[in-house]
Design a protein around this motif. Structure first.
Motif, PDB file in Angstrom:
ATOM      1  N   PHE A 144       8.976 -25.065 -23.894  1.00  0.00           N
ATOM      2  CA  PHE A 144       9.747 -23.835 -23.700  1.00  0.00           C
ATOM      3  C   PHE A 144       9.240 -22.696 -24.564  1.00  0.00           C
ATOM      4  N   GLY A 145       8.007 -22.349 -24.334  1.00  0.00           N
ATOM      5  CA  GLY A 145       7.432 -21.223 -25.033  1.00  0.00           C
ATOM      6  C   GLY A 145       7.357 -21.445 -26.531  1.00  0.00           C
ATOM      7  N   GLY A 146       7.227 -22.706 -26.947  1.00  0.00           N
ATOM      8  CA  GLY A 146       7.064 -22.991 -28.363  1.00  0.00           C
ATOM      9  C   GLY A 146       8.365 -22.985 -29.136  1.00  0.00           C
ATOM     10  N   GLY A 220      -4.476  -8.244 -35.457  1.00  0.00           N
ATOM     11  CA  GLY A 220      -3.490  -7.175 -35.481  1.00  0.00           C
ATOM     12  C   GLY A 220      -2.391  -7.408 -34.474  1.00  0.00           C
ATOM     13  N   GLY A 221      -1.215  -6.840 -34.768  1.00  0.00           N
ATOM     14  CA  GLY A 221      -0.063  -6.997 -33.885  1.00  0.00           C
ATOM     15  C   GLY A 221       0.483  -5.670 -33.415  1.00  0.00           C
ATOM     16  N   LYS A 222       1.590  -5.793 -32.733  1.00  0.00           N
ATOM     17  CA  LYS A 222       2.244  -4.636 -32.124  1.00  0.00           C
ATOM     18  C   LYS A 222       2.652  -3.601 -33.180  1.00  0.00           C
ATOM     19  N   ALA A 246      -5.766 -10.935 -32.049  1.00  0.00           N
ATOM     20  CA  ALA A 246      -4.604 -10.131 -31.671  1.00  0.00           C
ATOM     21  C   ALA A 246      -3.452 -11.021 -31.256  1.00  0.00           C
ATOM     22  N   SER A 247      -2.251 -10.453 -31.308  1.00  0.00           N
ATOM     23  CA  SER A 247      -1.076 -11.151 -30.779  1.00  0.00           C
ATOM     24  C   SER A 247      -1.010 -10.903 -29.280  1.00  0.00           C
ATOM     25  N   ARG A 248      -0.162 -11.635 -28.620  1.00  0.00           N
ATOM     26  CA  ARG A 248      -0.068 -11.472 -27.177  1.00  0.00           C
ATOM     27  C   ARG A 248       0.441 -10.091 -26.794  1.00  0.00           C
ATOM     28  N   ASP A 249       1.392  -9.579 -27.580  1.00  0.00           N
ATOM     29  CA  ASP A 249       1.964  -8.280 -27.218  1.00  0.00           C
ATOM     30  C   ASP A 249       0.890  -7.190 -27.214  1.00  0.00           C
ATOM     31  N   VAL A 250      -0.062  -7.325 -28.109  1.00  0.00           N
ATOM     32  CA  VAL A 250      -1.154  -6.358 -28.179  1.00  0.00           C
ATOM     33  C   VAL A 250      -2.040  -6.464 -26.932  1.00  0.00           C
ATOM     34  N   VAL A 251      -2.281  -7.693 -26.518  1.00  0.00           N
ATOM     35  CA  VAL A 251      -3.105  -7.918 -25.334  1.00  0.00           C
ATOM     36  C   VAL A 251      -2.377  -7.377 -24.104  1.00  0.00           C
ATOM     37  N   ILE A 262      -4.626 -14.824 -29.924  1.00  0.00           N
ATOM     38  CA  ILE A 262      -4.474 -16.049 -30.685  1.00  0.00           C
ATOM     39  C   ILE A 262      -3.083 -16.603 -30.463  1.00  0.00           C
ATOM     40  N   GLY A 263      -2.988 -17.889 -30.228  1.00  0.00           N
ATOM     41  CA  GLY A 263      -1.674 -18.493 -30.081  1.00  0.00           C
ATOM     42  C   GLY A 263      -1.597 -19.452 -28.915  1.00  0.00           C
ATOM     43  N   GLN A 264      -0.386 -19.779 -28.617  1.00  0.00           N
ATOM     44  CA  GLN A 264      -0.120 -20.804 -27.621  1.00  0.00           C
ATOM     45  C   GLN A 264      -0.773 -20.518 -26.275  1.00  0.00           C
ATOM     46  N   THR A 265      -0.712 -19.272 -25.841  1.00  0.00           N
ATOM     47  CA  THR A 265      -1.334 -18.947 -24.560  1.00  0.00           C
ATOM     48  C   THR A 265      -2.664 -18.228 -24.769  1.00  0.00           C
ATOM     49  N   GLY A 266      -3.154 -18.299 -25.984  1.00  0.00           N
ATOM     50  CA  GLY A 266      -4.463 -17.728 -26.266  1.00  0.00           C
ATOM     51  C   GLY A 266      -5.338 -18.806 -26.875  1.00  0.00           C
ATOM     52  N   ILE A 279       1.808  -8.232 -37.608  1.00  0.00           N
ATOM     53  CA  ILE A 279       2.157  -9.321 -36.685  1.00  0.00           C
ATOM     54  C   ILE A 279       3.439  -9.959 -37.206  1.00  0.00           C
ATOM     55  N   SER A 280       4.442 -10.119 -36.328  1.00  0.00           N
ATOM     56  CA  SER A 280       5.733 -10.616 -36.800  1.00  0.00           C
ATOM     57  C   SER A 280       5.686 -12.102 -37.148  1.00  0.00           C
ATOM     58  N   GLY A 281       4.834 -12.847 -36.439  1.00  0.00           N
ATOM     59  CA  GLY A 281       4.731 -14.271 -36.744  1.00  0.00           C
ATOM     60  C   GLY A 281       5.620 -15.139 -35.866  1.00  0.00           C
ATOM     61  N   ALA A 282       5.706 -14.784 -34.586  1.00  0.00           N
ATOM     62  CA  ALA A 282       6.451 -15.613 -33.639  1.00  0.00           C
ATOM     63  C   ALA A 282       5.792 -16.986 -33.574  1.00  0.00           C
ATOM     64  N   ILE A 283       6.595 -17.994 -33.317  1.00  0.00           N
ATOM     65  CA  ILE A 283       6.099 -19.366 -33.310  1.00  0.00           C
ATOM     66  C   ILE A 283       4.900 -19.539 -32.376  1.00  0.00           C
ATOM     67  N   ALA A 297      -0.912 -12.047 -45.018  1.00  0.00           N
ATOM     68  CA  ALA A 297      -0.132 -11.251 -44.063  1.00  0.00           C
ATOM     69  C   ALA A 297       0.298  -9.939 -44.686  1.00  0.00           C
ATOM     70  N   ILE A 298       0.161  -8.884 -43.912  1.00  0.00           N
ATOM     71  CA  ILE A 298       0.677  -7.580 -44.335  1.00  0.00           C
ATOM     72  C   ILE A 298       1.639  -7.109 -43.262  1.00  0.00           C
ATOM     73  N   ASN A 299       2.887  -6.901 -43.665  1.00  0.00           N
ATOM     74  CA  ASN A 299       3.922  -6.523 -42.709  1.00  0.00           C
ATOM     75  C   ASN A 299       4.971  -5.721 -43.459  1.00  0.00           C
ATOM     76  N   ASN A 300       5.515  -4.692 -42.821  1.00  0.00           N
ATOM     77  CA  ASN A 300       6.471  -3.843 -43.551  1.00  0.00           C
ATOM     78  C   ASN A 300       7.895  -4.380 -43.549  1.00  0.00           C
ATOM     79  N   ASP A 301       8.108  -5.491 -42.854  1.00  0.00           N
ATOM     80  CA  ASP A 301       9.450  -6.064 -42.813  1.00  0.00           C
ATOM     81  C   ASP A 301       9.491  -7.314 -43.693  1.00  0.00           C
ATOM     82  N   PRO A 302      10.223  -7.256 -44.822  1.00  0.00           N
ATOM     83  CA  PRO A 302      10.226  -8.420 -45.728  1.00  0.00           C
ATOM     84  C   PRO A 302      10.773  -9.678 -45.057  1.00  0.00           C
TER      85      PRO A 302
HETATM   86  C1  LIG Z   1       5.486 -18.757 -23.342  1.00  0.00           C
HETATM   87  C2  LIG Z   1       5.091 -17.787 -24.401  1.00  0.00           C
HETATM   88  C3  LIG Z   1       3.803 -17.825 -24.858  1.00  0.00           C
HETATM   89  C4  LIG Z   1       3.385 -16.922 -25.848  1.00  0.00           C
HETATM   90  N1  LIG Z   1       2.115 -17.000 -26.297  1.00  0.00           N
HETATM   91  C5  LIG Z   1       1.732 -16.180 -27.296  1.00  0.00           C
HETATM   92  C6  LIG Z   1       0.421 -16.270 -27.862  1.00  0.00           C
HETATM   93  O1  LIG Z   1      -0.426 -17.054 -27.426  1.00  0.00           O
HETATM   94  N2  LIG Z   1       0.098 -15.449 -28.878  1.00  0.00           N
HETATM   95  C7  LIG Z   1       0.978 -14.537 -29.392  1.00  0.00           C
HETATM   96  O2  LIG Z   1       0.604 -13.836 -30.331  1.00  0.00           O
HETATM   97  N3  LIG Z   1       2.196 -14.417 -28.865  1.00  0.00           N
HETATM   98  C8  LIG Z   1       2.606 -15.208 -27.832  1.00  0.00           C
HETATM   99  N4  LIG Z   1       3.843 -15.064 -27.321  1.00  0.00           N
HETATM  100  C9  LIG Z   1       4.638 -13.891 -27.726  1.00  0.00           C
HETATM  101  C10 LIG Z   1       5.363 -14.067 -29.039  1.00  0.00           C
HETATM  102  O3  LIG Z   1       6.607 -14.666 -28.792  1.00  0.00           O
HETATM  103  C11 LIG Z   1       5.624 -12.689 -29.680  1.00  0.00           C
HETATM  104  O4  LIG Z   1       6.337 -11.887 -28.767  1.00  0.00           O
HETATM  105  C12 LIG Z   1       4.359 -11.951 -30.110  1.00  0.00           C
HETATM  106  O5  LIG Z   1       3.502 -12.796 -30.848  1.00  0.00           O
HETATM  107  C13 LIG Z   1       4.741 -10.762 -30.953  1.00  0.00           C
HETATM  108  O6  LIG Z   1       3.619  -9.955 -31.189  1.00  0.00           O
HETATM  109  P1  LIG Z   1       3.547  -9.036 -32.473  1.00  0.00           P
HETATM  110  O7  LIG Z   1       3.771  -9.844 -33.677  1.00  0.00           O
HETATM  111  O8  LIG Z   1       2.279  -8.296 -32.357  1.00  0.00           O
HETATM  112  O9  LIG Z   1       4.701  -7.986 -32.197  1.00  0.00           O
HETATM  113  P2  LIG Z   1       6.128  -7.805 -32.852  1.00  0.00           P
HETATM  114  O10 LIG Z   1       6.904  -9.046 -32.767  1.00  0.00           O
HETATM  115  O11 LIG Z   1       6.679  -6.573 -32.242  1.00  0.00           O
HETATM  116  O12 LIG Z   1       5.831  -7.579 -34.379  1.00  0.00           O
HETATM  117  C14 LIG Z   1       5.301  -6.416 -34.952  1.00  0.00           C
HETATM  118  C15 LIG Z   1       5.442  -6.544 -36.454  1.00  0.00           C
HETATM  119  O13 LIG Z   1       4.770  -5.481 -37.076  1.00  0.00           O
HETATM  120  C16 LIG Z   1       5.526  -5.027 -38.176  1.00  0.00           C
HETATM  121  N5  LIG Z   1       5.138  -3.646 -38.440  1.00  0.00           N
HETATM  122  C17 LIG Z   1       5.523  -2.518 -37.789  1.00  0.00           C
HETATM  123  N6  LIG Z   1       4.905  -1.437 -38.301  1.00  0.00           N
HETATM  124  C18 LIG Z   1       4.096  -1.884 -39.289  1.00  0.00           C
HETATM  125  C19 LIG Z   1       3.215  -1.243 -40.194  1.00  0.00           C
HETATM  126  N7  LIG Z   1       2.993   0.074 -40.164  1.00  0.00           N
HETATM  127  N8  LIG Z   1       2.569  -2.009 -41.095  1.00  0.00           N
HETATM  128  C20 LIG Z   1       2.769  -3.340 -41.143  1.00  0.00           C
HETATM  129  N9  LIG Z   1       3.589  -4.003 -40.301  1.00  0.00           N
HETATM  130  C21 LIG Z   1       4.247  -3.274 -39.384  1.00  0.00           C
HETATM  131  C22 LIG Z   1       6.949  -5.234 -37.746  1.00  0.00           C
HETATM  132  O14 LIG Z   1       7.802  -5.372 -38.861  1.00  0.00           O
HETATM  133  C23 LIG Z   1       6.861  -6.537 -36.950  1.00  0.00           C
HETATM  134  O15 LIG Z   1       7.079  -7.648 -37.770  1.00  0.00           O
HETATM  135  C24 LIG Z   1       4.284 -15.960 -26.354  1.00  0.00           C
HETATM  136  C25 LIG Z   1       5.581 -15.943 -25.864  1.00  0.00           C
HETATM  137  C26 LIG Z   1       5.988 -16.826 -24.909  1.00  0.00           C
HETATM  138  C27 LIG Z   1       7.388 -16.790 -24.433  1.00  0.00           C
END
Ligand SMILES: Cc1cc2nc3c(=O)[nH]c(=O)nc-3n(C[C@H](O)[C@H](O)[C@H](O)COP(=O)(O)OP(=O)(O)OC[C@H]3O[C@@H](n4cnc5c(N)ncnc54)[C@H](O)[C@@H]3O)c2cc1C
Ligand SMILES: Nc1ncnc2c1ncn2[C@@H]1O[C@H](COP(=O)(O)O)[C@@H](O)[C@H]1O
Lengths: 341, 275
Positions: A144-146, A220-222, A246-251, A262-266, A279-283, A297-302
């Motif tokens: 179930f999506g990890g 890098g992440g979203k 990259a995270s999936r959201d970036v792709v 990078i990740g489950q579907t990458g 990168i938020s660090g989703a499972i 990890a560098i992220n602005n949300d503790p």
């Molecule tokens: C079935 C399934 C498969 C999936 N497979 C993958 C996969 O293979 N790989 C993957 O990555 N995801 C996958 N996902 C998606 C995953 O659940 C997350 O949605 C995704 O990883 C989130 O990407 P993110 O961390 O880039 O974005 P967000 O979750 O939006 O995180 C962005 C982070 O950046 C921080 N931030 C914002 N501004 C700044 C700044 N200026 N400086 C520093 N930090 C900042 C925020 O605090 C936040 O923590 C999958 C989901 C499902 C359901």
């Protein structure tokens, strides 16, 4: 079905550029543990053209037996021909367990073989164990999506089968000169019996980065906000001589191609250094990088979950921290003469 | 004229799914049911091939009655006809039992209008295996072509199909006999917004709905939970990682700490360096 007739642990050996693919070496490591626990032999099944020499490698990495199907008809992977070879081998030698890499070839082959045997097949396994007395394979995988992990069993059929994610299991250190038994097999297959033909193979390695082979990855992440913001990742990667992840959201946002995800579907990666920016660090992301040597990890949300999965973390704005880091890194590197070639 | 069947599945949106932390089961009420995202690409490709070669696109799904909604979504994308097989006896099917049931339905569809091509998604986001497509192909004894990311040509007269199959480091061009089955990558196409007439059609559309009794030659033992060799024995939450050291101090101090951590591994920075 008499389970007593089924013995031994097998690994389907994939070839890559004339050598044994790393995922197959990892599976031999995992398979060795299962075989030892059951007190049985570990075998590799090698199918292809001019592939007999691969036996040597698989013995060094833990196999006791190599079943070899060496024939021009197996030059390219094709579901039908490889499946027939594997079904033949399985019918003759009756293994208890067959493991495949969860690669496109491994998954393709395993799905076809499972249907024909028939037997159960667990996909994308990340943990393997076996019950010592019954031989029941405990194949666990994210589901179930990890969101959860699930252990899947196949109680009523033999062989039991699983595909296993690359870079999750560990290959044993090779033991040079370790020997095994080669069993040459063959089946009668005519080209006309195979309904598919590989017309051409096009390699795209030249321009595509293989992030699964990089020692350093900056991902890098979203949180980087935009495609322009994502350039920060490229800049740091360039400074360190690393690859970009990259995270999936970036792709999905189209800032970078899927090959970098990078990740489950990458891709699953295990670099020596992994740096996550925004990168938020989703499972689903964590499962793809958690075995990296050093995770920063560098992220602005503790509260970001990535901080639970890193070795070192900094709470702060990546756009403030990373340029400072790049500047100081470049300074040190030019002073000490560290350069990229 | 091609008859293409896309196999589609309604799935819980795992992106927004909430887990019950006590039982480790998913709380289905919190998860909206959607068309499996990969299957939207399967339907889209079928529609494009129909536009190229003429013919008909049917979609087939096995699932509970609300799966009609996923079929309607496919009609919006451009499918002509939809089939739902639904029955308590199908419930709890793993990939082997699923491919068995779908094959029986495909046989029935094919009796009316022979099927030339079956298209599946790469995988379902809940089952997550990619095994159902090849399973169907083996049961029908037609070639399975997985990881398809481009269809070069379909030639019904010559009974052949040519596609690109994605590989880890490129792709291969493969020719197959027709009929055959494709499992398609997401990258094969982009699914555009549904044109308005399709939306109207979808709103009014009623798919064929079949139970086990509507299918022929069905061995009940091979259906559902009973026909599934794999069982889920245990589910648990993935272990929470330990957490690392947070670098404290002001920005400059933090960056300096980070720098010294990285410089301990600086031999990695040099790609070919001195030697
Ligand atoms: C079935 C399934 C498969 C999936 N497979 C993958 C996969 O293979 N790989 C993957 O990555 N995801 C996958 N996902 C998606 C995953 O659940 C997350 O949605 C995704 O990883 C989130 O990407 P993110 O961390 O880039 O974005 P967000 O979750 O939006 O995180 C962005 C982070 O950046 C921080 N931030 C914002 N501004 C700044 C700044 N200026 N400086 C520093 N930090 C900042 C925020 O605090 C936040 O923590 C999958 C989901 C499902 C359901
Ligand atoms: N219940 C189902 N009904 C119709 N098609 C399905 C069903 N389950 C899986 N499929 C098809 O098989 C593909 C692979 O699914 P899976 O093996 O579950 O990952 C999906 O993308 C669908 O095309």
């Amino acid at each position: 079905m008499d389970f007593q007739d089924y013995q031994g642990v097998w690994v389907f050996i994939e070839e890559k550029d004339g050598a044994v693919a790393s995922v197959s070496l990892e599976l031999l490591g995992a398979g060795r543990k299962l075989a030892d626990k059951r007190g049985v032999e570990l075998a590799g099944v090698i199918i292809g053209e001019h592939i007999k020499h691969l036996s040597k490698t698989i013995f060094e990495y833990g196999a006791d037996i190599a079943y070899v199907y060496d024939d021009p008809i197996f030059k390219n992977y094709r579901t039908e021909s490889y499946m027939k070879a594997l079904l033949d081998c399985s019918a003759k030698h009756k293994p208890e367990i067959i493991l495949y890499g969860a690669t496109s070839t491994g998954k393709d082959l395993a799905s076809a073989v499972a249907t024909d045997l028939p037997t159960g097949l667990t996909a994308d396994t990340t943990e393997l164990d076996v019950e010592e007395d019954t031989g029941l394979l405990l194949a666990s995988r994210p589901a179930f999506g990890g969101n959860i992990m699930a252990t899947i069993l196949c109680k009523k059929y033999r062989p039991q089968m699983a595909t296993v994610r690359a870079k999750v299991m560990k290959a044993l250190p090779p033991e040079p000169g370790r020997e095994g038994r080669i069993v040459e097999e063959s089946i009668l297959l005519r080209e006309e019996d195979i309904r598919t033909k590989v017309l051409e193979i096009v390699k795209e390695t030249t321009k595509k980065v293989r992030i699964d082979e990089a020692d350093i990855i900056v991902a890098g992440g979203k949180g980087l906000g935009s495609a322009e913001g994502f350039q920060l990742v490229h800049q740091l990667a360039e400074t360190l001589g690393g690859a970009v992840g990259a995270s999936r959201d970036v792709v999905e946002a189209g800032w970078i191609e899927h090959a970098h995800q990078i990740g489950q579907t990458g891709v699953t990666v295990t670099p020596k250094i992994y740096i996550a920016l925004g990168i938020s660090g989703a499972i689903q992301h964590i499962v793809g990088m958690k075995n990296s040597g050093l995770i920063i990890a560098i992220n602005n949300d503790p509260e970001a979950p990535i901080f639970e999965s890193c070795h070192y973390g900094i709470v702060g704005d990546a756009f403030e921290i990373v340029p400072m880091l790049i500047e100081q890194l470049s300074e040190v590197m030019s002073r000490e003469g560290v350069s990229h070639v | 004229m091609l008859h293409i069947v896309a196999c589609i599945k309604q799935v819980p949106d795992t992106k927004v799914i909430k887990m019950n932390p006590k039982t480790n089961t998913m709380d289905r009420r919190t998860a909206p049911a959607i068309l499996n995202p990969y299957d939207a690409h399967a339907v889209e490709e079928a529609v494009r091939l129909r536009e190229r070669y003429g013919g008909k696109v049917s979609v087939l799904t096995m699932g509970p009655p609300p799966a009609v909604k996923a079929i309607k979504k496919c009609i919006e994308i451009g499918a002509d006809e939809g089939y739902l097989i639904t029955d308590r006896r199908f419930a709890g099917a793993d990939t082997l039992a699923t491919s068995y049931a779908l094959t029986k339905a495909l046989n029935k569809i094919s009796k009316e209008n022979p099927v030339d091509l079956i298209i599946c998604g790469k995988m379902s986001i809940d089952g997550d295996t990619g095994q159902v497509g090849p399973g169907i192909a083996r049961r029908l004894d037609i070639p399975p072509l997985t990881s398809v990311n481009k269809v070069v040509e379909i030639n019904k007269e010559e009974k052949k199909a040519i596609v690109h199959r994605k590989l880890e480091d490129g792709y291969e061009v493969v020719q197959s006999t027709l009929p055959c089955l494709f499992s398609v990558e997401k990258t094969i196409n982009e699914v555009p917004y549904a044109p308005f007439p399709n939306m109207l059609k979808a709103a009014k559309y009623n798919p064929y709905i079949w139970s086990v009794d509507d299918l022929e030659d069905v061995d009940i033992k091979q259906l559902g939970l009973k026909g599934s060799p794999t069982i889920v024995s245990k589910v648990w939450a993935p272990p929470k990682p330990e957490g690392g050291t947070m670098l404290e101090g002001n920005r400059q101090e933090q960056v300096e700490q980070l720098l010294s951590i990285l410089l301990k591994k600086k031999e990695l920075f040099t790609i070919k360096g001195e030697s």
